[in-house]
Design a protein around this motif. Structure first.
Motif, PDB file in Angstrom:
ATOM      1  N   TYR A  53       0.860  -1.191   0.000  1.00  0.00           N
ATOM      2  CA  TYR A  53       0.000   0.000   0.000  1.00  0.00           C
ATOM      3  C   TYR A  53       0.895   1.240   0.000  1.00  0.00           C
ATOM      4  CZ  TYR A  53      -3.524   3.309   1.888  1.00  0.00           C
ATOM      5  OH  TYR A  53      -4.366   4.364   2.102  1.00  0.00           O
ATOM      6  N   PRO A  55       0.021   4.938  -0.959  1.00  0.00           N
ATOM      7  CA  PRO A  55      -0.744   6.081  -1.453  1.00  0.00           C
ATOM      8  C   PRO A  55       0.156   7.303  -1.626  1.00  0.00           C
ATOM      9  CG  PRO A  55      -1.097   5.827   0.890  1.00  0.00           C
ATOM     10  CD  PRO A  55      -0.275   4.649   0.435  1.00  0.00           C
ATOM     11  N   GLU A  56      -0.278   8.188  -2.509  1.00  0.00           N
ATOM     12  CA  GLU A  56       0.484   9.407  -2.758  1.00  0.00           C
ATOM     13  C   GLU A  56      -0.248  10.590  -2.157  1.00  0.00           C
ATOM     14  OE1 GLU A  56       1.673   9.963  -6.816  1.00  0.00           O
ATOM     15  OE2 GLU A  56       2.037   7.814  -7.072  1.00  0.00           O
ATOM     16  N   LEU A  91      -8.866   4.538   1.260  1.00  0.00           N
ATOM     17  CA  LEU A  91      -9.055   5.837   0.620  1.00  0.00           C
ATOM     18  C   LEU A  91      -8.790   6.999   1.574  1.00  0.00           C
ATOM     19  CD1 LEU A  91      -9.830   7.230  -2.019  1.00  0.00           C
ATOM     20  CD2 LEU A  91     -12.205   7.172  -1.253  1.00  0.00           C
ATOM     21  N   LEU A 108      -7.537  10.712  -0.026  1.00  0.00           N
ATOM     22  CA  LEU A 108      -6.598  10.684  -1.136  1.00  0.00           C
ATOM     23  C   LEU A 108      -7.302  11.084  -2.426  1.00  0.00           C
ATOM     24  CD1 LEU A 108      -4.837   7.361  -0.174  1.00  0.00           C
ATOM     25  CD2 LEU A 108      -4.070   9.699   0.304  1.00  0.00           C
ATOM     26  N   GLU A 109      -6.679  11.974  -3.162  1.00  0.00           N
ATOM     27  CA  GLU A 109      -7.268  12.499  -4.383  1.00  0.00           C
ATOM     28  C   GLU A 109      -6.800  11.713  -5.601  1.00  0.00           C
ATOM     29  OE1 GLU A 109      -6.387  16.683  -4.535  1.00  0.00           O
ATOM     30  OE2 GLU A 109      -7.145  16.996  -2.506  1.00  0.00           O
ATOM     31  N   ASP A 110      -7.726  11.482  -6.529  1.00  0.00           N
ATOM     32  CA  ASP A 110      -7.415  10.853  -7.812  1.00  0.00           C
ATOM     33  C   ASP A 110      -6.706   9.509  -7.673  1.00  0.00           C
ATOM     34  OD1 ASP A 110      -8.525  13.070  -9.163  1.00  0.00           O
ATOM     35  OD2 ASP A 110      -6.628  14.160  -8.975  1.00  0.00           O
ATOM     36  N   GLN A 111      -7.093   8.736  -6.643  1.00  0.00           N
ATOM     37  CA  GLN A 111      -6.532   7.407  -6.459  1.00  0.00           C
ATOM     38  C   GLN A 111      -7.686   6.438  -6.327  1.00  0.00           C
ATOM     39  OE1 GLN A 111      -3.040   7.309  -3.758  1.00  0.00           O
ATOM     40  NE2 GLN A 111      -3.284   9.520  -3.718  1.00  0.00           N
ATOM     41  N   ASP A 112      -7.641   5.398  -7.095  1.00  0.00           N
ATOM     42  CA  ASP A 112      -8.724   4.422  -7.131  1.00  0.00           C
ATOM     43  C   ASP A 112      -8.530   3.392  -6.013  1.00  0.00           C
ATOM     44  OD1 ASP A 112     -10.983   3.097  -7.972  1.00  0.00           O
ATOM     45  OD2 ASP A 112      -9.914   1.935  -9.491  1.00  0.00           O
ATOM     46  N   LEU A 113      -8.864   3.814  -4.794  1.00  0.00           N
ATOM     47  CA  LEU A 113      -8.697   2.954  -3.623  1.00  0.00           C
ATOM     48  C   LEU A 113     -10.039   2.785  -2.922  1.00  0.00           C
ATOM     49  CD1 LEU A 113      -5.422   4.603  -2.329  1.00  0.00           C
ATOM     50  CD2 LEU A 113      -5.626   2.330  -3.328  1.00  0.00           C
TER      51      LEU A 113
END
Length: 122
Positions: A53, A55-56, A91, A108-113
């Motif tokens: 995992y 995330p950015e 997310l 988190l933005e623009d992340q498909d979680l």
């Protein structure tokens, strides 16, 4: 060993508290309770339970926590135990600056979680 944490904005569902205690659960590596004034959440250390995992954070999110390098960030995910298994919220992780003990639950933005990812048994 417990850690006292401060949140500029309380984690979802724990308002109005802004001070919390993060305490390891005895005998369960990487499992913690996050306790506020009247509420408690179970959270997992993503480095232990979800090593892939990654995330950015946006620059704004990192700056809001005064993170100067990724090594300063402790990444926690909220765990939701249920009758058919445990899910984790990928997310909206809780990110803690290990240097300052300041945390935030970030969306988190623009992340498909997923909000409810099944936690695989080890």
């Amino acid at each position: 060993m417990s850690i006292d944490l401060t949140f500029a904005v309380p984690p979802f569902g724990l308002s109005p508290a802004d001070s919390f205690r993060l305490t390891p659960v005895a005998g369960a590596e990487g499992l913690f309770t996050l306790v506020g004034a009247d509420e408690r959440l179970f959270v997992l250390d993503a480095a232990v339970h979800l090593p892939s995992y990654a995330p950015e954070l946006t620059d704004e999110q990192a700056a809001g926590l005064s993170l100067t390098s990724p090594d300063e960030a402790m990444l926690l995910v909220v765990a939701n135990p249920g009758a058919s298994g445990t899910t984790v919220n990928l997310l909206a992780p809780i990110v803690v600056n290990a240097r300052t003990s300041v945390g935030a639950q970030l969306i988190l933005e623009d992340q498909d979680l997923p909000l409810r990812a099944e936690l695989a048994r080890r």
